[in-house]
Design an enzyme around this catalytic site. Structure first.
Site, PDB file in Angstrom:
ATOM      1  N   TYR A  15      15.695 -26.095 -16.098  1.00 38.17           N
ATOM      2  CA  TYR A  15      16.398 -27.828 -16.984  1.00 38.17           C
ATOM      3  C   TYR A  15      16.236 -28.179 -15.683  1.00 38.17           C
ATOM      4  O   TYR A  15      17.546 -27.792 -15.174  1.00 38.17           O
ATOM      5  CB  TYR A  15      16.802 -27.827 -17.826  1.00 38.17           C
ATOM      6  CG  TYR A  15      16.419 -27.050 -19.297  1.00 38.17           C
ATOM      7  CD1 TYR A  15      15.436 -29.009 -20.033  1.00 38.17           C
ATOM      8  CD2 TYR A  15      16.207 -25.948 -19.770  1.00 38.17           C
ATOM      9  CE1 TYR A  15      14.309 -27.988 -20.645  1.00 38.17           C
ATOM     10  CE2 TYR A  15      15.078 -25.424 -20.798  1.00 38.17           C
ATOM     11  CZ  TYR A  15      14.792 -26.740 -21.605  1.00 38.17           C
ATOM     12  OH  TYR A  15      14.020 -26.380 -22.624  1.00 38.17           O
ATOM     13  N   GLU A  48      10.609 -27.690 -30.969  1.00 37.63           N
ATOM     14  CA  GLU A  48      11.172 -26.817 -31.906  1.00 37.63           C
ATOM     15  C   GLU A  48      11.789 -27.551 -33.174  1.00 37.63           C
ATOM     16  O   GLU A  48      11.278 -28.680 -33.090  1.00 37.63           O
ATOM     17  CB  GLU A  48      12.416 -25.764 -30.566  1.00 37.63           C
ATOM     18  CG  GLU A  48      13.760 -24.999 -31.735  1.00 37.63           C
ATOM     19  CD  GLU A  48      14.445 -24.868 -30.237  1.00 37.63           C
ATOM     20  OE1 GLU A  48      14.297 -25.504 -29.094  1.00 37.63           O
ATOM     21  OE2 GLU A  48      15.006 -23.884 -30.361  1.00 37.63           O
ATOM     22  N   GLN A  72      10.853 -31.392 -24.597  1.00 36.55           N
ATOM     23  CA  GLN A  72      10.178 -30.803 -25.438  1.00 36.55           C
ATOM     24  C   GLN A  72       9.424 -32.649 -26.222  1.00 36.55           C
ATOM     25  O   GLN A  72       9.838 -33.225 -26.041  1.00 36.55           O
ATOM     26  CB  GLN A  72      11.018 -30.661 -26.926  1.00 36.55           C
ATOM     27  CG  GLN A  72      11.635 -29.926 -26.370  1.00 36.55           C
ATOM     28  CD  GLN A  72      12.103 -28.863 -27.681  1.00 36.55           C
ATOM     29  OE1 GLN A  72      12.230 -28.712 -29.375  1.00 36.55           O
ATOM     30  NE2 GLN A  72      13.753 -27.860 -27.633  1.00 36.55           N
ATOM     31  N   ASN A 125      12.804 -14.891 -27.359  1.00 37.07           N
ATOM     32  CA  ASN A 125      13.236 -16.308 -26.527  1.00 37.07           C
ATOM     33  C   ASN A 125      14.227 -15.691 -25.824  1.00 37.07           C
ATOM     34  O   ASN A 125      15.522 -15.769 -26.863  1.00 37.07           O
ATOM     35  CB  ASN A 125      12.632 -17.473 -27.503  1.00 37.07           C
ATOM     36  CG  ASN A 125      13.580 -18.420 -26.646  1.00 37.07           C
ATOM     37  OD1 ASN A 125      13.033 -19.589 -25.984  1.00 37.07           O
ATOM     38  ND2 ASN A 125      14.978 -18.394 -26.877  1.00 37.07           N
ATOM     39  N   GLU A 126      14.438 -16.682 -24.004  1.00 34.65           N
ATOM     40  CA  GLU A 126      16.410 -16.752 -23.618  1.00 34.65           C
ATOM     41  C   GLU A 126      17.046 -15.455 -24.521  1.00 34.65           C
ATOM     42  O   GLU A 126      18.052 -15.536 -24.803  1.00 34.65           O
ATOM     43  CB  GLU A 126      16.642 -17.545 -23.981  1.00 34.65           C
ATOM     44  CG  GLU A 126      16.155 -19.253 -23.199  1.00 34.65           C
ATOM     45  CD  GLU A 126      16.601 -20.134 -23.588  1.00 34.65           C
ATOM     46  OE1 GLU A 126      17.750 -20.180 -23.573  1.00 34.65           O
ATOM     47  OE2 GLU A 126      15.853 -20.853 -22.182  1.00 34.65           O
ATOM     48  N   GLU A 183       9.593 -23.397 -20.763  1.00 40.13           N
ATOM     49  CA  GLU A 183      10.391 -24.371 -20.803  1.00 40.13           C
ATOM     50  C   GLU A 183      10.491 -25.471 -20.130  1.00 40.13           C
ATOM     51  O   GLU A 183      11.181 -24.810 -19.080  1.00 40.13           O
ATOM     52  CB  GLU A 183      11.625 -24.171 -21.703  1.00 40.13           C
ATOM     53  CG  GLU A 183      11.527 -23.396 -23.235  1.00 40.13           C
ATOM     54  CD  GLU A 183      12.660 -23.725 -24.285  1.00 40.13           C
ATOM     55  OE1 GLU A 183      13.511 -24.087 -23.364  1.00 40.13           O
ATOM     56  OE2 GLU A 183      12.691 -22.810 -24.929  1.00 40.13           O
TER      57      GLU A 183
HETATM   58  O1  AHR Z   1      14.868 -26.418 -25.166  1.00 40.17           O
HETATM   59  C1  AHR Z   1      16.234 -26.439 -26.308  1.00 40.17           C
HETATM   60  C2  AHR Z   1      16.698 -24.899 -26.155  1.00 40.17           C
HETATM   61  O2  AHR Z   1      16.589 -25.012 -24.842  1.00 40.17           O
HETATM   62  C3  AHR Z   1      16.046 -23.927 -26.690  1.00 40.17           C
HETATM   63  O3  AHR Z   1      15.935 -23.385 -27.644  1.00 40.17           O
HETATM   64  C4  AHR Z   1      16.722 -22.833 -26.222  1.00 40.17           C
HETATM   65  O4  AHR Z   1      15.113 -21.483 -25.743  1.00 40.17           O
HETATM   66  C5  AHR Z   1      16.516 -23.151 -23.922  1.00 40.17           C
HETATM   67  O5  AHR Z   1      17.724 -22.563 -24.098  1.00 40.17           O
END
Ligand code: AHR
Length: 500
Positions: free
Chosen positions: A248, A25, A353, A172-173, A304
């Site tokens: 995450y 990103e 990332q 995205n999101e 992600e």
């Molecule tokens: O990867 C960091 C961020 O995490 C991304 O921009 C977003 O899509 C997610 O919340």
């Protein structure tokens, strides 16, 4: 003795190479400095891309790269990133550190990077703050081979030929940074926007990715599928080819997160238990997808995933720069084993990332570069790309220090590569126990076994002062007798065995 049973006669799904995908990103030093330094940089580069980083990424066979975000995607206006660099608009990257984005890395540079890496391109479009026309023209600019205002513009900017765009994300999101939408509102917008993501060349179909859920938001998955699912028939395309999922691992929760390097035994297990939770997420979202798409034509796209810690002390909090230890190697090994074993549904995954941001495979400091423990796991697991998943299971026991955060001691997945080699990847989550494993193989005549391992103490990491503390080392303590493969997997390790 734990038994690992492999039935090579029971071939399951193909493990899409894209499961080993990455995400980059416009965030912190992810692209600028980490990958793109510009043609005039003193750091060796080819067309602005760091040669050290590109060469390292080629070694792990990056199959697909997602760009430009993330949250950045829904604020990105692609026309700002084309044309002569000195004329490109500058903007503030409001999401990530409030720094100036000079748009010197744009569409042309992204496709140049994909060319150098030899990977598929996954572009994430802007549904949150962009128009349908803007999205549609971006796809036309990238992929159309005929004469049109967009293709003339592309040629004027130095690239007459279209590029191959394999995946396109429509927002995205969008339940969060991509517009704070409710599922019904997003789903209807998705139907409209995706209509104009045209396939100009039927021989190079663009797979359309719909924004899926955050973690365990099953309502989002159900509601979006209710509105957006359309079975794809011969003359009628479905509305989507993939539905994303973001998850995450924050060891201490979203607010506190927790240090990347300073953690105790309890947090070790808590982190790994949170990584193991991916299995439940994939299966539960998968069950909802099965209600609409029992043939599993739509891919679950985990675009992600990874660890997200408190940033390294003294660094910009908006840059999400973190170190990477043996714990991250375990998170990667566990997660990739889960994806392999669910490859009938999981068709792509993108580690967050690629460089200098979150659970990166590479960290850079000026002209220096180090490979993280996570890199080495991707290096050992690359043999699973496009291989055939085989039926396998391993005897496990639950371990851990707190009732709420118990994990299986071992995880595994097994595949057969196109050259007939069997690849076994295993993780040992225990901090203090090595485990003897006996592998029982059916339907495969094992002649030779070789092994390699990533192993260390829980805090072990690579630094610019000590760049090779954690690396892939040969693993020779394997015996093969009467068709049985026997070995002892050390604590805190990720192991790869190749059987011929
Ligand atoms: O990867 C960091 C961020 O995490 C991304 O921009 C977003 O899509 C997610 O919340």
């Amino acid at each position: 003795m734990a038994r690992l049973v492999i039935n090579a006669l029971n071939k399951k799904s193909r493990i899409n190479k894209e499961i080993y995908g990455h995400f980059s990103e416009h965030l912190g030093r992810g692209i600028y400095e980490g990958i793109y330094v510009g043609e005039d940089s003193a750091i060796p580069n080819k067309n602005g891309m760091r040669t050290d980083v590109v060469e390292a990424l080629k070694k792990i066979k990056v199959p697909v790269l997602r760009w430009p975000g993330g949250c950045f995607a829904d604020e990105y206006h692609w026309m700002d990133g084309i044309g002569p660099k000195e004329q490109r608009k500058k903007m503030i990257n409001t999401h990530w550190g409030g720094v100036v984005e000079d748009n010197s890395f744009g569409t042309h540079e992204f496709f140049e990077l994909c060319k150098q890496l030899g990977c598929e391109a996954y572009v994430n479009g802007n549904l949150g703050s962009g128009t349908v026309r803007e999205m549609s023209e971006w796809v036309e600019y990238i992929t159309f081979g005929g004469l049109s205002p967009m293709t003339e513009l592309r040629a004027k900017n130095g690239h007459p030929e279209p590029w191959k765009l394999s995946y396109f994300g429509i927002g995205n999101e969008n339940w969060g940074c991509g517009g704070n939408m409710n599922p019904d509102y997003y789903a209807n917008k998705y139907r409209r926007y995706q209509t104009y993501v045209r396939n100009y060349d039927e021989s190079k179909t663009i797979s359309k990715i719909c924004c899926g859920a955050n973690v365990d938001d099953y309502e989002w998955t159900s509601e979006v599928l209710k509105t957006c699912f359309r079975r794809s028939e011969e003359k009628m395309h479905g509305f989507m080819d993939g539905l994303s999922l973001h998850y995450y691992v924050h060891p201490e929760g979203w607010e506190i997160k927790g240090s990347a390097t300073d953690f105790d035994e309890k947090v070790w297990y808590k982190t790994l238990a949170k990584a193991w939770y991916m299995k439940e997420l994939v299966e539960s979202h998968g069950r909802i997808m099965d209600e609409y798409d029992p043939e599993k034509k739509i891919g679950m796209i985990v675009d992600e995933w990874g660890t997200w810690y408190t940033v390294e002390p003294g660094t910009n909090p908006g840059f999400l720069y973190q170190q990477n230890t043996i714990r991250d190697a375990l998170v990667a090994g566990i997660t990739l084993n889960i994806f392999n074993k669910h490859s009938d549904r999981v068709k792509m995954a993108n580690l967050a990332q690629m460089v200098n941001v979150l659970q990166s495979v590479i960290l850079t400091d000026g002209a220096d570069m180090i490979l993280t423990p996570t890199y080495h796991v991707f290096d050992m697991y690359k043999y699973h790309q496009d291989a055939q998943l085989l039926d396998s299971c391993i005897e496990t026991e639950e371990i851990g220090l707190e009732e709420a955060w118990r994990v299986p001691n071992l995880t595994e997945s097994v595949s057969e590569a196109q050259d007939g080699t069997l690849h076994i990847t295993l993780t040992n989550l225990s901090l203090d126990e090595d485990y003897a494993v006996e592998t029982v193989l059916t339907g495969f005549e094992a002649g030779k076994v070789t092994g390699e391992i990533v192993h260390g103490e829980m805090h072990d990491k690579n630094t610019f002062e000590d760049p090779h503390k954690v690396q892939v080392r040969p693993f020779d303590e394997v015996t093969l007798a009467d068709g049985k493969i026997c070995f002892t997997i050390p604590r805190c390790s990720v192991l790869h065995l190749a059987v011929k």
